[in-house]
Design an enzyme around this catalytic site. Structure first.
Site, PDB file in Angstrom:
ATOM      1  N   LYS A 175     -68.853 -68.656 -12.457  1.00 44.45           N
ATOM      2  CA  LYS A 175     -68.589 -68.964 -10.625  1.00 44.45           C
ATOM      3  C   LYS A 175     -68.829 -68.121  -9.827  1.00 44.45           C
ATOM      4  O   LYS A 175     -68.268 -67.034  -9.268  1.00 44.45           O
ATOM      5  CB  LYS A 175     -67.114 -69.601 -10.320  1.00 44.45           C
ATOM      6  CG  LYS A 175     -67.588 -70.280  -9.262  1.00 44.45           C
ATOM      7  CD  LYS A 175     -65.920 -70.609  -8.740  1.00 44.45           C
ATOM      8  CE  LYS A 175     -65.946 -69.618  -7.237  1.00 44.45           C
ATOM      9  NZ  LYS A 175     -66.575 -69.528  -6.845  1.00 44.45           N
ATOM     10  N   GLU A 250     -59.916 -56.769 -11.136  1.00 46.70           N
ATOM     11  CA  GLU A 250     -60.754 -55.863 -10.495  1.00 46.70           C
ATOM     12  C   GLU A 250     -60.318 -56.239  -8.852  1.00 46.70           C
ATOM     13  O   GLU A 250     -60.901 -56.997  -8.358  1.00 46.70           O
ATOM     14  CB  GLU A 250     -61.980 -55.976 -10.861  1.00 46.70           C
ATOM     15  CG  GLU A 250     -62.319 -55.458 -12.051  1.00 46.70           C
ATOM     16  CD  GLU A 250     -62.011 -53.898 -12.645  1.00 46.70           C
ATOM     17  OE1 GLU A 250     -61.459 -53.571 -13.075  1.00 46.70           O
ATOM     18  OE2 GLU A 250     -61.541 -53.378 -11.012  1.00 46.70           O
ATOM     19  N   CYS A 284     -65.419 -52.355  -2.835  1.00 41.71           N
ATOM     20  CA  CYS A 284     -64.072 -52.383  -3.482  1.00 41.71           C
ATOM     21  C   CYS A 284     -63.826 -50.779  -3.482  1.00 41.71           C
ATOM     22  O   CYS A 284     -63.085 -49.942  -3.588  1.00 41.71           O
ATOM     23  CB  CYS A 284     -63.719 -52.842  -4.836  1.00 41.71           C
ATOM     24  SG  CYS A 284     -64.970 -52.522  -6.719  1.00 41.71           S
ATOM     25  N   GLU A 383     -56.978 -52.666   3.137  1.00 43.40           N
ATOM     26  CA  GLU A 383     -58.199 -52.632   2.493  1.00 43.40           C
ATOM     27  C   GLU A 383     -58.932 -53.505   3.779  1.00 43.40           C
ATOM     28  O   GLU A 383     -58.219 -54.386   4.407  1.00 43.40           O
ATOM     29  CB  GLU A 383     -58.490 -53.272   1.221  1.00 43.40           C
ATOM     30  CG  GLU A 383     -59.892 -53.079   0.939  1.00 43.40           C
ATOM     31  CD  GLU A 383     -59.952 -53.406  -0.187  1.00 43.40           C
ATOM     32  OE1 GLU A 383     -60.092 -55.109  -0.556  1.00 43.40           O
ATOM     33  OE2 GLU A 383     -60.965 -54.106  -1.300  1.00 43.40           O
TER      34      GLU A 383
HETATM   35  O1  TXE Z   1     -62.668 -62.522  -2.106  1.00 43.11           O
HETATM   36  P1  TXE Z   1     -62.081 -63.583  -2.684  1.00 43.11           P
HETATM   37  P2  TXE Z   1     -63.528 -62.459  -0.655  1.00 43.11           P
HETATM   38  C1  TXE Z   1     -61.721 -58.059  -1.350  1.00 43.11           C
HETATM   39  C2  TXE Z   1     -62.042 -58.002   0.447  1.00 43.11           C
HETATM   40  C3  TXE Z   1     -62.357 -59.095   1.591  1.00 43.11           C
HETATM   41  C4  TXE Z   1     -61.084 -60.292   0.379  1.00 43.11           C
HETATM   42  C5  TXE Z   1     -61.596 -61.446   0.466  1.00 43.11           C
HETATM   43  O2  TXE Z   1     -61.228 -57.102   0.920  1.00 43.11           O
HETATM   44  O3  TXE Z   1     -61.969 -58.956   2.624  1.00 43.11           O
HETATM   45  O4  TXE Z   1     -60.875 -60.081  -0.417  1.00 43.11           O
HETATM   46  O5  TXE Z   1     -62.523 -61.681   0.206  1.00 43.11           O
HETATM   47  C6  TXE Z   1     -63.510 -67.296  -5.871  1.00 43.11           C
HETATM   48  N1  TXE Z   1     -59.169 -69.635  -8.010  1.00 43.11           N
HETATM   49  N2  TXE Z   1     -63.084 -58.104  -1.875  1.00 43.11           N
HETATM   50  O6  TXE Z   1     -62.919 -64.085  -0.186  1.00 43.11           O
HETATM   51  O7  TXE Z   1     -61.575 -64.590  -1.881  1.00 43.11           O
HETATM   52  C7  TXE Z   1     -64.414 -67.002  -4.558  1.00 43.11           C
HETATM   53  O8  TXE Z   1     -65.187 -68.344  -4.635  1.00 43.11           O
HETATM   54  C8  TXE Z   1     -60.055 -68.782  -8.125  1.00 43.11           C
HETATM   55  C9  TXE Z   1     -62.775 -56.865  -2.532  1.00 43.11           C
HETATM   56  O9  TXE Z   1     -65.291 -62.611  -0.902  1.00 43.11           O
HETATM   57  O10 TXE Z   1     -61.251 -62.949  -3.677  1.00 43.11           O
HETATM   58  C10 TXE Z   1     -65.115 -65.824  -5.897  1.00 43.11           C
HETATM   59  O11 TXE Z   1     -65.808 -66.633  -6.236  1.00 43.11           O
HETATM   60  N3  TXE Z   1     -60.903 -68.017  -7.850  1.00 43.11           N
HETATM   61  C11 TXE Z   1     -63.742 -57.556  -4.313  1.00 43.11           C
HETATM   62  C12 TXE Z   1     -63.767 -65.034  -6.224  1.00 43.11           C
HETATM   63  O12 TXE Z   1     -62.969 -65.373  -6.291  1.00 43.11           O
HETATM   64  C13 TXE Z   1     -61.152 -68.057  -6.332  1.00 43.11           C
HETATM   65  C14 TXE Z   1     -64.590 -58.115  -3.498  1.00 43.11           C
HETATM   66  C15 TXE Z   1     -63.878 -63.964  -4.684  1.00 43.11           C
HETATM   67  O13 TXE Z   1     -63.303 -64.478  -3.145  1.00 43.11           O
HETATM   68  C16 TXE Z   1     -59.890 -68.587  -5.936  1.00 43.11           C
HETATM   69  C17 TXE Z   1     -64.645 -59.203  -2.393  1.00 43.11           C
HETATM   70  C18 TXE Z   1     -59.034 -69.169  -6.933  1.00 43.11           C
HETATM   71  N4  TXE Z   1     -58.062 -70.237  -5.861  1.00 43.11           N
HETATM   72  C19 TXE Z   1     -63.450 -59.241  -1.995  1.00 43.11           C
HETATM   73  N5  TXE Z   1     -60.276 -68.911  -4.387  1.00 43.11           N
HETATM   74  C20 TXE Z   1     -63.687 -56.168  -4.698  1.00 43.11           C
HETATM   75  N6  TXE Z   1     -62.675 -55.340  -5.394  1.00 43.11           N
HETATM   76  O14 TXE Z   1     -65.080 -55.626  -5.032  1.00 43.11           O
HETATM   77  C21 TXE Z   1     -61.623 -67.950  -4.913  1.00 43.11           C
HETATM   78  N7  TXE Z   1     -61.899 -67.781  -5.922  1.00 43.11           N
END
Ligand code: TXE
Length: 493
Positions: A175, A250, A284, A383
C-alpha cells in the site's frame, strides 16, 4: 483507460472492482492530475490477501536464486524506464528531477542488491555438545507481509521493503502513500512485467485508515513493514501487537549537523544546503538542526544566507531548480504552522513564508526558512518535515553532542571536523542509527542497514544485510544420527 489511470493489482491482474470509487494524485507544483486510482475497500484488501496467501507455498518453494533472477529482470525494466519514472516521482511529490532520478536509481540499486542476496540467504552451523548430532539454522519466509510506504521516497522505500520481502520468499500486499500512488503503481508494473507469478505481489491503493488498517488487522498478514510518521506508526504498532505480528517501523527524525570550529566550512555549507533543503526538507534523514561552534557562527551563517538568497525555487522538472514545492497541501499546512510556532518562540533569520505570485500560486511552495533558536524550543525538538532549519550556537564539542542528543528521535547525525580523534568520539557519542563524518545527514547507501533509535523506530533496521532479518524467520534444526536418545545438559559429562 489512459496510461495514467490505474486499477488495483491483485492475483496477477490489473482490476477496477465494480462499484469502486477513484481518487487522483496531483502535482504539488501546479495542481495538474498525475494519475487516477482505485480507492480500495476492505473487500478488495481481502481479495489481495487471499491471492497472496494462495501464492505463498509455491513462491516459498521457489529456489531463492530463481527468485533473484526475477528481481534482476525487474531491475532491468526499471533501469530502462528510469527517465519516465523519475519524472513521475518529481511530478507526483515535487522533488527536483535530479532527486526524482536518484529515487529511482536507489530502487534499482536495492533490487539488484537483494537479487544477489538470493544466493546468500545464510543460516549457520554450530557444533553440538553431543556426539553424532548436527546443529544448524536456516532462513524461512514469514508468509504474507504488508508493505506500507510514505510519499517522500515513493519508488525507493517501496523497493527497500518489496525486494527484500520477495527475495526472502514472502508474498506481499503493498500500500503506497495515497498522494504518490502512481509511483507505487509503476513499481508494481516492473515486477509484474518481469514475470512475478500471480499473487506474489499485490497493490492496493487508497486511504491509510481504510486500507492500512485492514492490512494491519488481518491475521493472514504475518508482518508489517511501515515507514511514515510517528503517530501513525504508533497506531500501526498497537494494532499489530494485538495479533502478535512483527511490525517494523521507520519513523521520523530531528537530525543535527554539527559544524566544529576546525571544520572545512565550504564543505559543511554544501552539506547543510543539501541536507536541509534537498527534497524540500522532506526526508526522515533531513538536516533540521544546524549546531554551530560559536567561533564560526557568524561567518557560516553569512555564507549560508548568501547561498540561500541565490536559491532557485520553482518547477522541479527544470534542471536549474534547487528546490521544488512541498509534497502536498497537507504538508504545506503543517510546515506553515510550525513556521508560525517558530516566529513566536525563536528568531526568524530567512524565509518564513509561503511563496506566492506567478507559477507559485498553482503550487505549494515554501521559502527556505532559517530560525535562530535556543535548545528546547519546539522547532528545535519536533520534526517539521519541510524546508525549515533551526540554528543553534554551542561553546564546544561537549555541548554540541548534548544538544544533538537531547531530542526524542535518533535517526541520522553529522559532524564536520578535521580532528580525527573527535570524529571517532562522535561515532560513539552521537545517539543515532546513522552518523556521517564530514558529510550531510542524508545520503544513505542501500548496502548498509538503515534506521534509528528512540522514537525513530522500534529496534529494527532495513536495507543492507538487515533487510533479510526483517523479512525472514530463523529456524533452528537439530539432527541426531546417534540412533539413541541423547539428553542435552542431562547425559553424564
Ligand atoms: O505519513 P503517514 P504522512 C512524517 C512527517 C509527516 C508525517 C505525516 O513528519 O509530516 O509523518 O506524513 C499510511 N494504518 N513522515 O501523512 O500518515 C499512509 O497511507 C496503516 C516521515 O505522509 O504516517 C501512508 O501510506 N497505514 C516519514 C503511510 O501510512 C496508515 C515519511 C505513511 O503515512 C494509516 C513520511 C493507518 N491507520 C512522513 N494511516 C519518514 N520516516 O520518512 C496512514 N497510513
Amino acid at each position: 483507460m489512459a496510461d495514467s489511470d490505474y486499477g488495483l493489482y491483485i492475483d496477477g491482474k490489473w482490476v477496477t472492482p465494480a462499484g469502486a470509487t477513484r481518487f487522483s494524485t496531483r502535482n504539488p507544483a501546479n495542481g495538474e492530475t498525475v494519475g487516477t486510482f482505485v480507492s480500495a475497500r476492505p473487500e478488495d484488501v481481502d481479495a489481495a490477501l487471499a491471492a497472496a496467501e494462495r501464492a505463498f507455498p509455491a513462491w516459498k518453494a521457489t529456489p531463492a536464486p530463481k527468485r533473484g533472477e526475477l528481481l534482476l529482470r525487474a531491475a532491468r525494466l526499471l533501469t530502462e524506464r528510469k527517465e519516465k519514472v523519475g519524472r513521475i516521482v518529481s511530478q507526483e511529490m515535487g522533488k527536483v528531477i535530479a532527486e526524482g532520478l536518484g529515487d529511482v536509481q536507489e530502487a534499482i540499486d536495492f533490487i539488484e542488491y537483494m537479487a544477489g542476496e538470493g544466493r546468500r540467504l545464510a543460516g549457520e552451523t554450530v557444533p553440538s555438545e553431543l556426539r553424532s548430532k548436527f546443529c544448524l539454522t536456516i532462513r524461512q519466509p514469514k508468509g504474507v507481509v504488508a508493505c506500507i510506504t510514505p510519499w517522500n521516497f515513493p519508488t525507493a522505500i517501496p523497493n527497500w521493503k518489496i525486494a527484500a520481502a520477495l527475495i526472502s520468499g514472502n508474498t506481499v500486499v503493498f500500500k503506497p502513500a495515497t498522494n504518490t500512488a502512481r509511483c507505487g503503481a509503476e513499481v508494481v508494473k516492473v515486477y509484474a512485467e518481469a514475470g512475478l507469478p500471480p499473487g506474489v505481489l499485490n497493490l492496493v491503493t487508497g486511504s491509510g485508515a481504510v486500507v492500512g488498517n485492514a492490512l494491519v488487522e488481518d491475521p493472514r498478514v504475518r508482518a508489517v513493514s511501515f515507514t511514515g510518521g510517528v503517530d501513525t506508526g504508533r497506531e500501526v504498532y498497537v494494532r499489530g501487537a494485538k495479533h502478535l505480528k512483527m511490525v517494523h517501523l521507520e519513523l521520523g527524525g530531528k537530525n543535527p549537523q554539527i559544524v566544529m570550529d576546525d571544520a572545512e566550512l565550504p564543505l559543511a555549507l554544501e552539506g547543510v544546503l543539501f541536507g536541509a533543503f534537498g527534497t524540500s526538507g522532506q526526508r526522515c534523514t533531513a538536516t533540521s538542526r544546524l549546531i554551530l561552534h560559536e567561533k564560526i557562527y557568524e561567518p557560516f551563517l553569512k555564507a549560508l544566507f548568501e547561498r540561500l538568497d541565490r536559491f532557485v525555487i520553482g518547477d522541479p522538472l527544470d534542471p536549474r531548480t534547487d528546490m521544488g514545492p512541498v509534497a502536498s497541501a497537507d504538508q504545506e499546512r503543517k510546515v506553515l504552522e510550525y513556521i508560525e510556532v517558530g516566529k513566536r518562540e525563536a528568531k526568524l533569520l530567512r524565509g518564513g513564508t509561503k511563496l506566492t505570485g506567478g507559477a507559485f500560486d498553482k503550487g505549494h511552495f515554501i521559502a527556505p526558512t532559517v530560525f535562530e533558536t535556543r535548545h528546547g524550543t519546539r522547532i528545535s525538538k519536533e520534526e517539521i518535515f519541510g524546508p525549515v532549519l533551526s540554528v543553534l550556537k554551542v561553546h564546544d564539542y561537549a555541548e554540541a553532542v548534548r544538544v544533538a542528543n537531547d531530542v526524542s528521535y535518533g535517526l541520522s547525525s553529522s559532524i564536520y571536523t578535521r580532528d580525527v580523534n573527535r570524529a571517532f568520539h562522535a561515532m560513539d557519542d552521537l545517539e543515532a542509527g546513522i552518523t556521517y563524518i564530514n558529510a550531510p545527514t542524508i545520503g544513505a547507501e542501500v548496502q548498509l542497514p538503515f534506521g534509528g533509535i528512540k522514537n525513530t523506530g522500534n529496534g529494527g533496521r532495513e536495507a543492507g544485510s538487515a533487510a533479510i532479518e526483517e523479512f525472514t524467520e530463523l529456524k533452528t534444526v537439530f539432527i541426531d544420527f546417534s540412533e539413541r536418545l541423547q539428553k542435552a545438559q542431562i547425559d553424564p559429562r
